[in-house]
Enzyme design. Structure first.
Site, PDB file in Angstrom:
ATOM      1  N   CYS A 114      -3.416   7.962   2.396  1.00 14.97           N
ATOM      2  CA  CYS A 114      -2.462   8.910   2.253  1.00 14.97           C
ATOM      3  C   CYS A 114      -2.976  10.576   2.274  1.00 14.97           C
ATOM      4  CB  CYS A 114      -1.653   8.786   0.802  1.00 14.97           C
ATOM      5  SG  CYS A 114      -0.645   7.024   0.870  1.00 14.97           S
ATOM      6  N   HIS A 254       2.031  15.541  -0.274  1.00 14.26           N
ATOM      7  CA  HIS A 254       2.459  14.253   0.002  1.00 14.26           C
ATOM      8  C   HIS A 254       3.498  13.428  -0.963  1.00 14.26           C
ATOM      9  CE1 HIS A 254       1.770  10.022   0.527  1.00 14.26           C
ATOM     10  NE2 HIS A 254       1.263   9.673  -0.552  1.00 14.26           N
ATOM     11  N   ASN A 284       7.378   6.642   0.743  1.00 12.88           N
ATOM     12  CA  ASN A 284       5.971   7.149   0.728  1.00 12.88           C
ATOM     13  C   ASN A 284       5.425   6.531   2.227  1.00 12.88           C
ATOM     14  OD1 ASN A 284       3.207   7.328   0.921  1.00 12.88           O
ATOM     15  ND2 ASN A 284       2.674   6.669  -1.092  1.00 12.88           N
TER      16      ASN A 284
END
Ligand code: COA
Length: 331
Positions: A114, A254, A284
């Site tokens: 990520c 993020h 996500n």
């Protein structure tokens, strides 16, 4: 007089067509819209079709970013794809995207889960500074649905698929604009701590089990590290470019969990209205989440020329980092 600057000149994003709500998920896993919304802020996520690959998502986002920058694919010198879910174990997804775009750029993948987009941007900036080219396409693209275990409700509800892309250009900026000010990329800091390898990983891999494995996570531990590490790396980055938190126009983090976004803005004392959140609509999307959020903010007319943007992410590794830039061209 003029100075070399690395400017953000284009952004684009792409989401696969299948948009799935919490209510849809609750039809086949033991969960509820109420639980997911309260614990994460997520309402929807998009999933790739069976015949749709990470390279397809990345190519679509890249085409839009190139167009947005007023360029053609043949103008691109470097393609960096941040992904954890490549089409094939090798070659790189970046090679496939290069072929799809029809250009001859240096092309490779970076893998920092990520945090991949912050890593990819940082590598791209260094390559531009070192003279490997003048125009760099950085793509974050992931098909996280391919590594989700639908029997593990605590992770399966969190992730979605998508891609976002930006163009970085090395340009000579007239001192008329940058004499007393900074433009473009101002600071970037990336970190890794392998001691936390096991708190967010897959339980398979090529050399370990000749399989890709499923995503596994200790959610509470990751949450704790995320708040602490995202906050500290942001403050270090700001200090490096002599700015303070009040000078940040937009934090584009993020998108892992709305509660992480809230806790970070509270810890660094940033007005929560300055935090771009797309978590409700995207979930996500791993390496794709920052450029997706940047594209949404840009399309909504939020990002203006001269704005100071702070980007930040954390992911498996643990890997994390922050980056500060001042928008030096309308995007
Ligand atoms: N639906 C309904 N209930 C669920 C559920 C789901 N999808 N997932 C877990 N639960 C249940 C658990 O079984 C547990 O039940 P119990 O109390 O009866 O044992 C309860 O909800 C609480 O679970 P817990 O894991 O303690 O929840 P939490 O508040 O820590 O939230 C996360 C879980 C995953 C949302 C949270 O830890 C988180 O977001 N962590 C960070 C994850 C992240 O961002 N990772 C990516 C970083 S790149």
């Amino acid at each position: 007089m003029s100075k070399d600057k690395i400017l953000l000149t284009g952004v684009g994003s792409y989401l696969p067509k299948n948009k799935t709500s919490n209510h849809d998920l609750a039809k086949y896993i033991d969960t509820s819209d109420e639980w997911i919304t309260k614990r994460t802020g997520i309402k929807f996520r998009h999933f790739v079709a069976n015949n749709e690959y990470t390279s397809d998502l990345g190519t679509n986002a890249a085409k839009l970013a190139i167009l947005n920058a007023g360029l053609k694919p043949i103008d691109i010198d470097i393609i960096i794809v941040a992904t954890t879910t490549p089409d094939n174990t090798f070659p790189s997804t970046a090679s496939k995207i290069q072929k799809n775009l029809g250009c001859s750029a240096i092309s490779f993948d970076v893998q920092a889960v990520c945090a991949g987009f912050i890593y990819g941007m940082t590598v791209g900036i260094s390559m531009l500074k070192d003279g490997h080219g003048k125009k760099c396409l950085v793509i974050g693209a992931d098909s996280m649905s391919k590594i989700l275990d639908w029997n593990d409700r605590s992770t399966a509800v969190l992730f979605g698929d998508g891609a976002g892309a930006i163009i970085l250009e090395k340009e000579k900026v007239k001192t008329k604009f940058c004499e007393n000010d900074d433009w473009g990329i101002l600071a970037s800091k990336i970190y890794t701590n392998g001691n936390f390898y096991d708190i967010l990983n897959t339980d398979g891999g090529v050399s370990k089990s000749k399989s890709i494995g499923f995503l596994r996570m200790n959610g509470k531990e990751v949450f704790r590290h995320a708040v602490e590490k995202l906050s500290s790396s942001l403050l270090i980055c700001l200090e490096e470019c002599n700015k303070d938190i009040s000078q940040v126009d937009w934090l584009i983090p993020h998108q892992a969990n709305q509660r992480i976004l809230d806790a970070v803005s509270n810890k660094v004392k940033l007005n929560p209205n300055k935090v771009i959140s797309t978590i409700a609509d995207h979930g996500n999307t791993s390496a794709a989440s920052i450029p997706l959020a940047l594209d949404v903010a840009t399309k909504r007319g939020k990002v203006k020329n001269g704005n100071v943007l702070a980007l930040q992410a954390i992911g498996g590794g643990l890997s994390w980092g922050s980056l500060i830039l001042k928008v030096g061209k309308p995007i």
